[in-house]
Design an enzyme around this catalytic site. Structure first.
Site, PDB file in Angstrom:
ATOM      1  N   ASP A  31       0.757  -1.192   0.043  1.00  0.00           N
ATOM      2  CA  ASP A  31      -0.200   0.109  -0.216  1.00  0.00           C
ATOM      3  C   ASP A  31       1.081   1.257   0.066  1.00  0.00           C
ATOM      4  O   ASP A  31       1.916   1.364   0.709  1.00  0.00           O
ATOM      5  CB  ASP A  31      -0.878   0.075   1.249  1.00  0.00           C
ATOM      6  CG  ASP A  31      -2.008   1.066   1.034  1.00  0.00           C
ATOM      7  OD1 ASP A  31      -3.104   0.195   1.010  1.00  0.00           O
ATOM      8  OD2 ASP A  31      -1.797   2.203   1.146  1.00  0.00           O
ATOM      9  N   ILE A  32       0.542   2.209  -0.775  1.00  0.00           N
ATOM     10  CA  ILE A  32       1.262   3.498  -0.984  1.00  0.00           C
ATOM     11  C   ILE A  32       1.295   4.377   0.493  1.00  0.00           C
ATOM     12  O   ILE A  32       2.181   5.201   0.603  1.00  0.00           O
ATOM     13  CB  ILE A  32       0.647   4.343  -2.203  1.00  0.00           C
ATOM     14  CG1 ILE A  32       1.695   5.180  -2.799  1.00  0.00           C
ATOM     15  CG2 ILE A  32      -0.590   5.082  -1.607  1.00  0.00           C
ATOM     16  CD1 ILE A  32       1.424   5.658  -4.105  1.00  0.00           C
ATOM     17  N   VAL A  97     -10.902   2.846  -3.638  1.00  0.00           N
ATOM     18  CA  VAL A  97     -10.298   2.444  -5.036  1.00  0.00           C
ATOM     19  C   VAL A  97     -11.393   1.317  -5.290  1.00  0.00           C
ATOM     20  O   VAL A  97     -11.476   0.266  -4.589  1.00  0.00           O
ATOM     21  CB  VAL A  97      -9.207   1.686  -4.816  1.00  0.00           C
ATOM     22  CG1 VAL A  97      -8.668   1.355  -6.154  1.00  0.00           C
ATOM     23  CG2 VAL A  97      -8.083   2.945  -4.583  1.00  0.00           C
ATOM     24  N   HIS A 101     -10.103  -5.409  -3.474  1.00  0.00           N
ATOM     25  CA  HIS A 101      -9.045  -5.590  -2.959  1.00  0.00           C
ATOM     26  C   HIS A 101      -9.101  -6.044  -1.471  1.00  0.00           C
ATOM     27  O   HIS A 101     -10.091  -5.509  -0.723  1.00  0.00           O
ATOM     28  CB  HIS A 101      -7.989  -4.438  -3.155  1.00  0.00           C
ATOM     29  CG  HIS A 101      -8.701  -3.030  -2.627  1.00  0.00           C
ATOM     30  ND1 HIS A 101      -9.278  -2.434  -3.178  1.00  0.00           N
ATOM     31  CD2 HIS A 101      -8.426  -2.440  -1.583  1.00  0.00           C
ATOM     32  CE1 HIS A 101      -9.740  -1.359  -2.562  1.00  0.00           C
ATOM     33  NE2 HIS A 101      -9.132  -1.320  -1.511  1.00  0.00           N
ATOM     34  N   HIS A 103      -7.000  -5.748   2.013  1.00  0.00           N
ATOM     35  CA  HIS A 103      -5.687  -5.327   2.770  1.00  0.00           C
ATOM     36  C   HIS A 103      -5.348  -6.436   3.589  1.00  0.00           C
ATOM     37  O   HIS A 103      -6.081  -7.057   4.440  1.00  0.00           O
ATOM     38  CB  HIS A 103      -6.032  -4.226   3.665  1.00  0.00           C
ATOM     39  CG  HIS A 103      -6.869  -2.975   2.984  1.00  0.00           C
ATOM     40  ND1 HIS A 103      -6.101  -1.905   2.894  1.00  0.00           N
ATOM     41  CD2 HIS A 103      -7.997  -2.810   2.215  1.00  0.00           C
ATOM     42  CE1 HIS A 103      -6.831  -0.974   2.237  1.00  0.00           C
ATOM     43  NE2 HIS A 103      -7.986  -1.378   1.913  1.00  0.00           N
TER      44      HIS A 103
HETATM   45  P1  5GP Z   1      -9.895   1.473   0.287  1.00  0.00           P
HETATM   46  O1  5GP Z   1      -9.992   2.285   1.014  1.00  0.00           O
HETATM   47  O2  5GP Z   1     -10.621   1.154  -1.141  1.00  0.00           O
HETATM   48  O3  5GP Z   1     -10.099   0.135   0.987  1.00  0.00           O
HETATM   49  O4  5GP Z   1      -8.189   1.134   0.032  1.00  0.00           O
HETATM   50  C1  5GP Z   1      -7.474   1.640  -0.973  1.00  0.00           C
HETATM   51  C2  5GP Z   1      -6.102   1.564  -0.420  1.00  0.00           C
HETATM   52  O5  5GP Z   1      -5.266   1.741  -1.793  1.00  0.00           O
HETATM   53  C3  5GP Z   1      -5.658   2.567   0.193  1.00  0.00           C
HETATM   54  O6  5GP Z   1      -4.967   2.102   1.558  1.00  0.00           O
HETATM   55  C4  5GP Z   1      -4.605   3.504  -0.490  1.00  0.00           C
HETATM   56  O7  5GP Z   1      -3.550   3.834   0.272  1.00  0.00           O
HETATM   57  C5  5GP Z   1      -4.450   2.527  -1.383  1.00  0.00           C
HETATM   58  N1  5GP Z   1      -3.732   3.065  -2.722  1.00  0.00           N
HETATM   59  C6  5GP Z   1      -4.396   4.271  -3.283  1.00  0.00           C
HETATM   60  N2  5GP Z   1      -3.812   4.634  -4.460  1.00  0.00           N
HETATM   61  C7  5GP Z   1      -2.599   3.752  -4.710  1.00  0.00           C
HETATM   62  C8  5GP Z   1      -1.500   3.572  -5.582  1.00  0.00           C
HETATM   63  O8  5GP Z   1      -1.702   4.282  -6.779  1.00  0.00           O
HETATM   64  N3  5GP Z   1      -0.698   2.739  -5.357  1.00  0.00           N
HETATM   65  C9  5GP Z   1      -0.655   1.831  -4.139  1.00  0.00           C
HETATM   66  N4  5GP Z   1       0.289   1.187  -3.822  1.00  0.00           N
HETATM   67  N5  5GP Z   1      -1.598   1.915  -3.006  1.00  0.00           N
HETATM   68  C10 5GP Z   1      -2.906   2.702  -3.385  1.00  0.00           C
END
Ligand code: 5GP
Ligand code: ZN
Length: 115
Positions: A31-32, A97, A101, A103
């Site tokens: 994760d970034i 996103v 996915h 985590h």
């Molecule tokens: P969500 O909030 O959808 O469950 O998690 C999305 C995750 O994707 C977040 O933890 C965010 O930091 C990560 N993320 C968003 N854009 C990118 C990216 O371009 N690269 C990476 N490696 N992680 C990303």
């Protein structure tokens, strides 16, 4: 592949990420913005918007994705201490996103309760 989807771009290597595992079905990358020592995202290679969009034919894929999560937890040496697998779904679920996915988060004691 969805043109505007950042995770599709990571899967196709159009966008950079620290990929820790990939095969013909799934890709895993760091994760970034990590929230713990280990914070890996595991995604299906094909674009699935969220758990809401899963179809019966995706059952094997999702089982495989969890098997990869288990394998990565061992590689990260967090399997014995424990870890958390999270799949946020939709706006109320905190999904930001819209490419399904999981985590994989660990390396420290998780906070509880959730929600
Ligand atoms: P969500 O909030 O959808 O469950 O998690 C999305 C995750 O994707 C977040 O933890 C965010 O930091 C990560 N993320 C968003 N854009 C990118 C990216 O371009 N690269 C990476 N490696 N992680 C990303
Ligand atoms: Zn996508």
């Amino acid at each position: 592949m969805t043109n505007s989807c950042v995770f599709c771009k990571i899967v196709s290597k159009e966008a950079k990420a620290t990929i820790v595992y990939s095969d013909e079905q799934v890709t895993a990358f760091r994760d970034i913005r990590p929230v713990a020592r280990t914070h890996i995202l595991i995604v299906p290679n094909k674009h699935i918007e969220s758990v809401n969009a899963l179809e019966v034919e995706d059952e094997q894929l999702m089982g495989h994705l969890f098997a990869v999560a288990s394998q990565l937890a061992k590689e990260e040496r967090i399997d014995k201490g424990g870890y958390r697998l999270i799949t946020n779904t939709g706006i109320d679920g905190g999904q930001t996103v819209f490419h399904l996915h999981v985590h994989l988060i660990g390396g420290q004691r998780m906070k509880y309760p959730m929600g």
